[in-house]
Scaffold this motif. Structure first.
Motif, PDB file in Angstrom:
ATOM      1  N   ARG A 143      59.476   6.658  16.903  1.00  0.00           N
ATOM      2  CA  ARG A 143      58.471   7.026  17.912  1.00  0.00           C
ATOM      3  C   ARG A 143      57.193   6.194  17.752  1.00  0.00           C
ATOM      4  O   ARG A 143      56.562   5.813  18.751  1.00  0.00           O
ATOM      5  CB  ARG A 143      58.176   8.524  17.837  1.00  0.00           C
ATOM      6  CG  ARG A 143      59.386   9.365  18.258  1.00  0.00           C
ATOM      7  CD  ARG A 143      59.078  10.843  18.364  1.00  0.00           C
ATOM      8  NE  ARG A 143      58.555  11.435  17.143  1.00  0.00           N
ATOM      9  CZ  ARG A 143      59.302  11.973  16.179  1.00  0.00           C
ATOM     10  NH1 ARG A 143      60.614  11.999  16.282  1.00  0.00           N
ATOM     11  NH2 ARG A 143      58.738  12.490  15.104  1.00  0.00           N
ATOM     12  N   TYR A 144      56.821   5.898  16.519  1.00  0.00           N
ATOM     13  CA  TYR A 144      55.658   5.040  16.232  1.00  0.00           C
ATOM     14  C   TYR A 144      55.863   3.656  16.837  1.00  0.00           C
ATOM     15  O   TYR A 144      54.968   3.109  17.502  1.00  0.00           O
ATOM     16  CB  TYR A 144      55.477   4.987  14.714  1.00  0.00           C
ATOM     17  CG  TYR A 144      54.547   3.937  14.195  1.00  0.00           C
ATOM     18  CD1 TYR A 144      53.171   4.091  14.274  1.00  0.00           C
ATOM     19  CD2 TYR A 144      55.043   2.793  13.573  1.00  0.00           C
ATOM     20  CE1 TYR A 144      52.311   3.126  13.766  1.00  0.00           C
ATOM     21  CE2 TYR A 144      54.197   1.833  13.058  1.00  0.00           C
ATOM     22  CZ  TYR A 144      52.833   2.002  13.157  1.00  0.00           C
ATOM     23  OH  TYR A 144      51.983   1.051  12.652  1.00  0.00           O
TER      24      TYR A 144
ATOM     25  N   VAL B 280      45.859   7.306   8.939  1.00  0.00           N
ATOM     26  CA  VAL B 280      45.126   6.061   8.720  1.00  0.00           C
ATOM     27  C   VAL B 280      46.082   4.889   8.849  1.00  0.00           C
ATOM     28  O   VAL B 280      47.145   4.869   8.213  1.00  0.00           O
ATOM     29  CB  VAL B 280      44.458   6.036   7.330  1.00  0.00           C
ATOM     30  CG1 VAL B 280      43.777   4.698   7.076  1.00  0.00           C
ATOM     31  CG2 VAL B 280      43.475   7.184   7.187  1.00  0.00           C
ATOM     32  N   TYR B 281      45.715   3.923   9.686  1.00  0.00           N
ATOM     33  CA  TYR B 281      46.470   2.684   9.839  1.00  0.00           C
ATOM     34  C   TYR B 281      45.598   1.551   9.338  1.00  0.00           C
ATOM     35  O   TYR B 281      44.407   1.465   9.692  1.00  0.00           O
ATOM     36  CB  TYR B 281      46.806   2.439  11.324  1.00  0.00           C
ATOM     37  CG  TYR B 281      47.392   1.070  11.552  1.00  0.00           C
ATOM     38  CD1 TYR B 281      48.759   0.866  11.486  1.00  0.00           C
ATOM     39  CD2 TYR B 281      46.573  -0.029  11.780  1.00  0.00           C
ATOM     40  CE1 TYR B 281      49.300  -0.399  11.647  1.00  0.00           C
ATOM     41  CE2 TYR B 281      47.100  -1.291  11.942  1.00  0.00           C
ATOM     42  CZ  TYR B 281      48.461  -1.478  11.878  1.00  0.00           C
ATOM     43  OH  TYR B 281      48.988  -2.740  12.025  1.00  0.00           O
TER      44      TYR B 281
ATOM     45  N   GLY C 126      53.966  16.738   5.184  1.00  0.00           N
ATOM     46  CA  GLY C 126      54.942  17.821   5.114  1.00  0.00           C
ATOM     47  C   GLY C 126      55.507  18.231   6.462  1.00  0.00           C
ATOM     48  O   GLY C 126      56.538  18.896   6.531  1.00  0.00           O
ATOM     49  N   GLU C 127      54.855  17.826   7.546  1.00  0.00           N
ATOM     50  CA  GLU C 127      55.322  18.137   8.896  1.00  0.00           C
ATOM     51  C   GLU C 127      56.189  17.020   9.467  1.00  0.00           C
ATOM     52  O   GLU C 127      56.607  17.095  10.623  1.00  0.00           O
ATOM     53  CB  GLU C 127      54.119  18.362   9.828  1.00  0.00           C
ATOM     54  CG  GLU C 127      53.089  19.338   9.311  1.00  0.00           C
ATOM     55  CD  GLU C 127      53.660  20.728   9.124  1.00  0.00           C
ATOM     56  OE1 GLU C 127      54.358  21.208  10.017  1.00  0.00           O
ATOM     57  OE2 GLU C 127      53.410  21.313   8.049  1.00  0.00           O
ATOM     58  N   GLY C 128      56.410  15.955   8.688  1.00  0.00           N
ATOM     59  CA  GLY C 128      57.206  14.830   9.173  1.00  0.00           C
ATOM     60  C   GLY C 128      56.421  13.830  10.005  1.00  0.00           C
ATOM     61  O   GLY C 128      56.988  12.985  10.680  1.00  0.00           O
ATOM     62  N   MET C 129      55.094  13.931   9.948  1.00  0.00           N
ATOM     63  CA  MET C 129      54.228  13.014  10.694  1.00  0.00           C
ATOM     64  C   MET C 129      53.784  11.875   9.776  1.00  0.00           C
ATOM     65  O   MET C 129      53.557  12.083   8.579  1.00  0.00           O
ATOM     66  CB  MET C 129      52.985  13.746  11.199  1.00  0.00           C
ATOM     67  CG  MET C 129      53.295  14.981  12.017  1.00  0.00           C
ATOM     68  SD  MET C 129      53.956  14.589  13.625  1.00  0.00           S
ATOM     69  CE  MET C 129      52.494  14.763  14.603  1.00  0.00           C
ATOM     70  N   LEU C 130      53.652  10.686  10.353  1.00  0.00           N
ATOM     71  CA  LEU C 130      53.118   9.557   9.588  1.00  0.00           C
ATOM     72  C   LEU C 130      51.642   9.812   9.326  1.00  0.00           C
ATOM     73  O   LEU C 130      50.874  10.058  10.250  1.00  0.00           O
ATOM     74  CB  LEU C 130      53.294   8.258  10.376  1.00  0.00           C
ATOM     75  CG  LEU C 130      54.741   7.826  10.595  1.00  0.00           C
ATOM     76  CD1 LEU C 130      54.809   6.733  11.646  1.00  0.00           C
ATOM     77  CD2 LEU C 130      55.361   7.363   9.288  1.00  0.00           C
ATOM     78  N   ARG C 131      51.254   9.769   8.061  1.00  0.00           N
ATOM     79  CA  ARG C 131      49.844   9.990   7.744  1.00  0.00           C
ATOM     80  C   ARG C 131      49.151   8.719   7.287  1.00  0.00           C
ATOM     81  O   ARG C 131      47.935   8.657   7.193  1.00  0.00           O
ATOM     82  CB  ARG C 131      49.675  11.101   6.719  1.00  0.00           C
ATOM     83  CG  ARG C 131      50.322  10.795   5.398  1.00  0.00           C
ATOM     84  CD  ARG C 131      50.374  11.976   4.494  1.00  0.00           C
ATOM     85  NE  ARG C 131      49.158  12.092   3.737  1.00  0.00           N
ATOM     86  CZ  ARG C 131      48.898  13.076   2.903  1.00  0.00           C
ATOM     87  NH1 ARG C 131      49.764  14.051   2.733  1.00  0.00           N
ATOM     88  NH2 ARG C 131      47.793  13.107   2.217  1.00  0.00           N
ATOM     89  N   ARG C 132      49.962   7.686   6.990  1.00  0.00           N
ATOM     90  CA  ARG C 132      49.380   6.403   6.579  1.00  0.00           C
ATOM     91  C   ARG C 132      50.408   5.308   6.820  1.00  0.00           C
ATOM     92  O   ARG C 132      51.576   5.462   6.492  1.00  0.00           O
ATOM     93  CB  ARG C 132      48.989   6.433   5.110  1.00  0.00           C
ATOM     94  CG  ARG C 132      48.371   5.144   4.612  1.00  0.00           C
ATOM     95  CD  ARG C 132      47.886   5.261   3.177  1.00  0.00           C
ATOM     96  NE  ARG C 132      46.984   6.381   2.982  1.00  0.00           N
ATOM     97  CZ  ARG C 132      45.656   6.333   3.179  1.00  0.00           C
ATOM     98  NH1 ARG C 132      45.091   5.221   3.563  1.00  0.00           N
ATOM     99  NH2 ARG C 132      44.926   7.406   2.958  1.00  0.00           N
ATOM    100  N   ILE C 133      49.936   4.204   7.395  1.00  0.00           N
ATOM    101  CA  ILE C 133      50.718   2.972   7.473  1.00  0.00           C
ATOM    102  C   ILE C 133      49.831   1.853   6.949  1.00  0.00           C
ATOM    103  O   ILE C 133      48.681   1.721   7.374  1.00  0.00           O
ATOM    104  CB  ILE C 133      51.167   2.647   8.920  1.00  0.00           C
ATOM    105  CG1 ILE C 133      52.224   3.621   9.402  1.00  0.00           C
ATOM    106  CG2 ILE C 133      51.656   1.205   9.018  1.00  0.00           C
ATOM    107  CD1 ILE C 133      53.617   3.444   8.814  1.00  0.00           C
TER     108      ILE C 133
ATOM    109  N   THR D 248      53.558  12.988  18.647  1.00  0.00           N
ATOM    110  CA  THR D 248      54.822  13.431  18.057  1.00  0.00           C
ATOM    111  C   THR D 248      55.146  12.784  16.715  1.00  0.00           C
ATOM    112  O   THR D 248      56.120  13.167  16.072  1.00  0.00           O
ATOM    113  CB  THR D 248      56.009  13.148  19.004  1.00  0.00           C
ATOM    114  OG1 THR D 248      56.237  11.734  19.080  1.00  0.00           O
ATOM    115  CG2 THR D 248      55.769  13.723  20.381  1.00  0.00           C
ATOM    116  N   CYS D 249      54.323  11.804  16.292  1.00  0.00           N
ATOM    117  CA  CYS D 249      54.691  11.080  15.068  1.00  0.00           C
ATOM    118  C   CYS D 249      53.519  10.762  14.151  1.00  0.00           C
ATOM    119  O   CYS D 249      53.733  10.417  12.990  1.00  0.00           O
ATOM    120  CB  CYS D 249      55.439   9.787  15.409  1.00  0.00           C
ATOM    121  SG  CYS D 249      54.436   8.551  16.273  1.00  0.00           S
TER     122      CYS D 249
END
Length: 119
Positions: free
Chosen positions: A9-10, A35-36, A103-110, A28-29
């Protein structure tokens, strides 16, 4: 895996030219406080990332970013390879992204790196 779905999705968000649809994908992602960062940019939150993607598209009309590997994931961390194709389909840049999933399956850092690993 959880990370593979979020990365799919990202990546779709990086290709989405409609700002509203792009923001819906990021909802959704991407974690609200995600943070990117890459060698040229650092942004926080969904609005920050959506704006960065929009700027990328304006500066590189017709370009697209595709994930070109599987997603390697363990202990809430992940990595994958990507390729930026210019409007003519030629490879403009290749790189690797490392990330973290909450923990929710979301990207928190790339954290993105451009080009091959140094010798």
């Amino acid at each position: 895996t959880v990370g593979s779905a979020a990365v799919e999705r990202y990546a779709a968000a990086w290709r989405e030219t409609d700002a509203g649809a792009r923001r819906t994908l990021l909802d959704t992602c991407w974690a609200e406080d995600g943070v990117y960062c890459d060698p040229l940019n650092r942004v926080e939150g969904r609005d920050g990332l959506s704006s960065l993607i929009g700027s990328f598209q304006e500066e590189n009309p017709g370009a697209r970013i595709d994930v070109v590997s599987g997603v390697d994931e363990h202990d809430g961390y992940l990595r994958f390879a990507w390729r930026m194709l210019a409007a003519d389909g030629s490879v403009a840049v290749e790189g690797t992204d490392f990330g973290e999933v909450d923990g929710e399956g979301m990207l928190r850092r790339i954290v993105g790196f451009f080009g091959p690993l140094p010798t």
